[in-house]
Design an enzyme around this catalytic site. Structure first.
Site, PDB file in Angstrom:
ATOM      1  N   ASP A  38      18.756  11.155  34.060  1.00 33.30           N
ATOM      2  CA  ASP A  38      17.524  10.446  34.403  1.00 33.30           C
ATOM      3  C   ASP A  38      16.511  11.425  35.002  1.00 33.30           C
ATOM      4  O   ASP A  38      16.860  12.496  35.493  1.00 33.30           O
ATOM      5  CB  ASP A  38      17.842   9.340  35.411  1.00 33.30           C
ATOM      6  CG  ASP A  38      16.908   8.149  35.280  1.00 33.30           C
ATOM      7  OD1 ASP A  38      15.780   8.333  34.794  1.00 33.30           O
ATOM      8  OD2 ASP A  38      17.316   7.040  35.660  1.00 33.30           O
ATOM      9  N   GLU A  66      11.845  14.594  33.600  1.00 32.65           N
ATOM     10  CA  GLU A  66      10.458  15.068  33.421  1.00 32.65           C
ATOM     11  C   GLU A  66      10.157  16.297  34.277  1.00 32.65           C
ATOM     12  O   GLU A  66       9.512  17.212  33.754  1.00 32.65           O
ATOM     13  CB  GLU A  66       9.447  13.978  33.788  1.00 32.65           C
ATOM     14  CG  GLU A  66       9.619  12.647  33.146  1.00 32.65           C
ATOM     15  CD  GLU A  66      10.693  11.818  33.807  1.00 32.65           C
ATOM     16  OE1 GLU A  66      10.695  11.693  35.037  1.00 32.65           O
ATOM     17  OE2 GLU A  66      11.553  11.315  33.084  1.00 32.65           O
ATOM     18  N   ASP A  80      10.937   3.573  31.762  1.00 35.44           N
ATOM     19  CA  ASP A  80      10.959   2.293  32.477  1.00 35.44           C
ATOM     20  C   ASP A  80       9.806   1.389  32.024  1.00 35.44           C
ATOM     21  O   ASP A  80       8.874   1.100  32.790  1.00 35.44           O
ATOM     22  CB  ASP A  80      10.869   2.533  33.981  1.00 35.44           C
ATOM     23  CG  ASP A  80      12.038   3.357  34.508  1.00 35.44           C
ATOM     24  OD1 ASP A  80      13.076   3.401  33.832  1.00 35.44           O
ATOM     25  OD2 ASP A  80      11.898   3.960  35.580  1.00 35.44           O
TER      26      ASP A  80
END
Length: 789
Positions: free
Chosen positions: A363, A366, A436
């Site tokens: 997760d 980025e 998300d």
């Protein structure tokens, strides 16, 4: 200015432009290929120097400093509008440049790619965006054109892409040179093949990754996660994968400790073993950041390998929202650009690997970066300023895990689910999801072209949270888990799941509610049945999907194929953003508009979504009975260049027309291209429950066709050593003969003798007509067979 042209393949040329008195010493993090020994000729006419390979003509105007590209016959493909522009700037105190290059496109020339932008567009003309990895959108500087060429702008700093009346432009914040690769493939598949030749091919995933996956934000104990798998087995609803999200490590000060510190997970080995004993697989959430009380944090901090900018979570108090900023978490992102840091990351991750976990949910790759300042972007990394290498972060951190696991063991294929992607990341065994996203019909509609454009960058493995991530607006009251019984969410969830049945990973996940099938109702009820039927359809297609995965690995193919890939001659496909081919045979036209309930629009993003309140006045609709089996309809465009079989009725329909498909909540419009040969697997509870010894092989006549059935040991990397089997099927439409070719190759445990149940789909079959039936059952022992039908 020094301009260099260098052929990497006969179809790909690298263009670099460097200000005078500077050296080109750049290292590419995406490109792994070395230039081939390409034969080309050189000619000069006035100010123009032309280099010609067998596939490509590249012309440099020495006076203007511009480059143009044509096919081998001289047909113009793309040209630069002007020379590169270099604007001096200081990058963390170091002299460098802002780098800008513009190109001229044809007026009506569609372009594609650039990542997974949630703007609802397939063609990205008249589009402008800052390209960099993000939670919901990953901007990747790769485009391709309907004309059959692609361009990779090899710069890792935030880059503004724009297309307008002034031209198509890449404008990067920092760089010492302009550097891009022009690729001519003739079509979209050819461009993707060139891109993967440059940046890496796609390793195979295990067969089990193509089954159904269930997840939740989050399972709060090992008992909860085991209960889900157990209930699936008792209900007889197939499942292959379960995912444990965050906080199994405990509080936020222990963020991403890579250990089970939460007392609700006090027997992790028992948990993993129990999942495996139920013939399922488990992957677990890991992050690119660490809390200050963790072992990895202390090791990395001692070596100066942690960044100092704001990231998730900002508060150390996990139980309160909004965050208590007076209790800062101290969580910091690690320097994935450092080989030493990547070693430390894996050495800590190995604690989880040793439990026998089957993969990683990486997760925030980025990574999450809040309240961005210029000082943040000046942050020193192992490869220069963060500004300079920003885009490469997911490539580096995902690559670090892949490389280390491959070096540790070849017994289990690497499988990584991750939130961000970049050019070349396809080589690292990862599937990128769209982040998300909010649970709205608009977002579902936007997801389809986003996934297609992401695939067109050369990254074939992508998916989205089935149902959307944030959905609290469908609860009667915040967090009461009433949304699964709310018709507004039920309809949206089913349509999202039906679309997700035809993505490389079929994964139900999200916040705010529980999404396991049994919360939506019971068997015999339309919503429950629609969910189960979608899952079972997925499992019946596993031989087709796994064989397609081999084509992705071996022949640079793609799972998600915009219609323009296969039907470029049909201009109506050029901007078709709501349909796609799944593999080469199946046209998927998901229902993307509400047919039974109102479309409730709630605007939210990855930050504000956590604040969506319940109590959205859904009480009346939640208690109102909706007849989800009432007939409705949806428009479907069937491209020119093929005839199409309705998957459900076997009705044969000519291409080049829009039809109205009758639907209920259980229906997803699917069409099989005439000439297709489709293998269908057995009814199973998990992917490897039954061997493929009695496959049904459906032949859809109307054109010649072929298909290669691929099989191996389903996991491990022995396929890289040639340990696998392929069987070629060929359909001669005129002779009405199916040829089953000689088996090529073998692998341990292979069934050398098997049955194929051959089904010829009647060209006249359909509603009220003669149904499809098994025509012949043949025994196959590995030698060529001809079956007259």
């Amino acid at each position: 200015m020094v301009i260099n042209l260098e052929f990497f393949t006969p179809s790909t040329v690298r263009v670099t432009k460097v200000p005078e008195n500077l050296k080109n010493e750049k290292e590419s993090y995406s490109v792994t290929a070395k230039p081939q020994d390409v034969k080309f000729t050189t000619s000069r006419s006035g100010d123009n120097i032309t280099l010609k390979s067998s596939k490509l003509k590249v012309t440099l105007n020495t006076k203007k400093g511009t480059v143009s590209f044509a096919d081998s016959k001289g047909g113009l493909l793309l040209k630069e509008k002007n020379n590169a522009m270099f604007t001096p700037m200081l990058d963390a105190g170091v002299p460098s440049f802002n780098v800008k290059q513009s190109f001229v496109l044809d007026k009506e020339e569609p372009i594609y790619g650039l990542g997974n932008y949630e703007n609802g567009k397939l063609s990205l003309r008249n589009f402008s965006r800052r390209l960099m990895p993000g939670n919901i959108e990953d901007g990747i500087p790769v485009i391709q054109s309907i004309k059959g060429y692609g361009l990779f702008w090899d710069n890792y700093s935030p880059t503004v892409f724009s297309d307008n009346a002034e031209g198509m432009t890449f404008d990067s914040e920092v760089g010492d040179l302009a550097d891009y690769y022009f690729m001519y493939g003739g079509n979209a598949d050819g461009v993707i093949a060139e891109m993967r030749t440059l940046t890496g091919t796609v390793p195979m995933f295990p067969l089990w990754t193509y089954g159904f996956w269930q997840s939740r934000e989050r399972y709060k104990s090992q008992n909860e996660i085991l209960e889900v798998v157990d209930k699936h087995r008792k209900l007889g609803v197939p499942i292959d994968g379960i995912i444990q999200d965050w906080q199994y490590w405990g509080n936020n000060y222990l963020w991403n400790a890579m250990e089970f510190m939460n007392p609700e997970f006090n027997k992790p080995q028992m948990m993993v073993d129990s999942i495996h004993n139920m013939n399922a697989h488990a992957i677990i959430s890991i992050w690119s950041s660490f809390g200050p009380q963790t072992k990895p944090y202390r090791e990395l901090d001692a070596k100066g390998l942690l960044f100092n900018f704001s990231t998730w979570p900002q508060s150390g108090i996990a139980e309160q929202w909004p965050p208590r900023m007076d209790y800062p978490s101290g969580v910091r992102v690690y320097d994935a650009y450092s080989a030493e840091a990547r070693d430390i990351y894996w050495n800590n991750l190995k604690r989880l690997f040793d439990f026998g976990l089957d993969g990683w949910w990486m997760d925030s790759t980025e990574p999450d970066h809040f309240d961005v300042t210029s000082k943040d972007m000046d942050t020193k990394t192992a490869l220069g300023s963060f500004r300079r290498v920003r885009g490469a972060y997911p490539l580096m951190t995902v690559g670090g895990v892949y490389d280390h696991q491959r070096a540790t063991s070849d017994d289990k294929r690497v499988f990584i689910l991750t939130r961000s992607g970049w050019a070349g990341q396809q080589r690292y065994g990862c599937n990128v999801w769209t982040g998300d996203v909010t649970s709205t019909w608009d977002m579902l509609r936007n997801t389809v072209p986003a996934l297609m454009n992401f695939s067109l960058t050369g990254n074939p493995n992508c998916n989205s949270d089935i149902g959307g991530f944030f959905c609290n607006q469908y609860n009667k009251r915040s967090g009461d888990n009433s949304a699964p019984k709310n018709p507004l969410f039920q309809e949206l969830y089913v349509r999202w799941l039906q679309m997700g049945t035809f993505t490389p990973m079929m994964r139900s996940h999200g916040a705010d509610i529980f999404r396991e099938i049994y919360y939506f109702g019971e068997k015999g009820e339309p919503i429950y049945d629609a969910i189960e039927e979608g899952i079972r359809l997925r499992y019946s297609l596993l031989p087709y999907i796994y064989s397609t995965s081999w084509q992705v690995t071996n022949n640079n193919d793609s799972y998600l194929r915009p219609l323009m890939m296969d039907f470029k001659a049909d201009r109506k496909t050029w901007e078709c953003n709501d349909e796609f081919m799944f593999g080469r045979n199946i046209l998927v036209a998901p229902v993307l508009k509400a047919q039974y309930t109102p479309e409730k629009i709630v605007k939210a993003d990855e930050n504000s979504g956590w604040n969506i309140a319940g109590d959205m006045n859904n009480e009346s609709l939640s208690t109102k009975k909706v007849d989800f089996m009432a007939p409705s309809s949806t428009a479907v465009y069937l491209p020119k260049g093929a005839k199409w079989y309705d998957f459900w009725t076997n009705e044969l329909i000519p291409g080049g027309r829009t039809i109205e498909k009758t639907t209920t909540i259980k229906t997803i419009p699917l069409y099989i291209k005439a000439g297709s040969i489709m293998p269908f697997g057995p009814d199973v509870q998990y992917s490897t429950e039954k061997p493929w010894t009695n496959l049904e092989i459906r032949v859809y006549p109307g054109a010649d066709g072929s298909f290669t059935l691929y099989e191996d040991e389903n996991d491990n990397y022995n396929y890289e050593k040639g340990i696998y089997s392929t069987i070629d099927f060929k359909w001669d439409n005129k002779a009405k003969t199916l040829t089953i070719g000689k088996r090529n190759g073998e692998y341990p445990g292979m069934d050398k003798n098997r049955n194929f149940n051959i089904v010829l789909v009647s060209e006249n079959s359909g509603a009220g007509n003669k149904p499809m039936k098994v025509t012949k059952s043949v025994n196959y022992s590995g030698n060529e067979l001809k079956v007259k039908l």
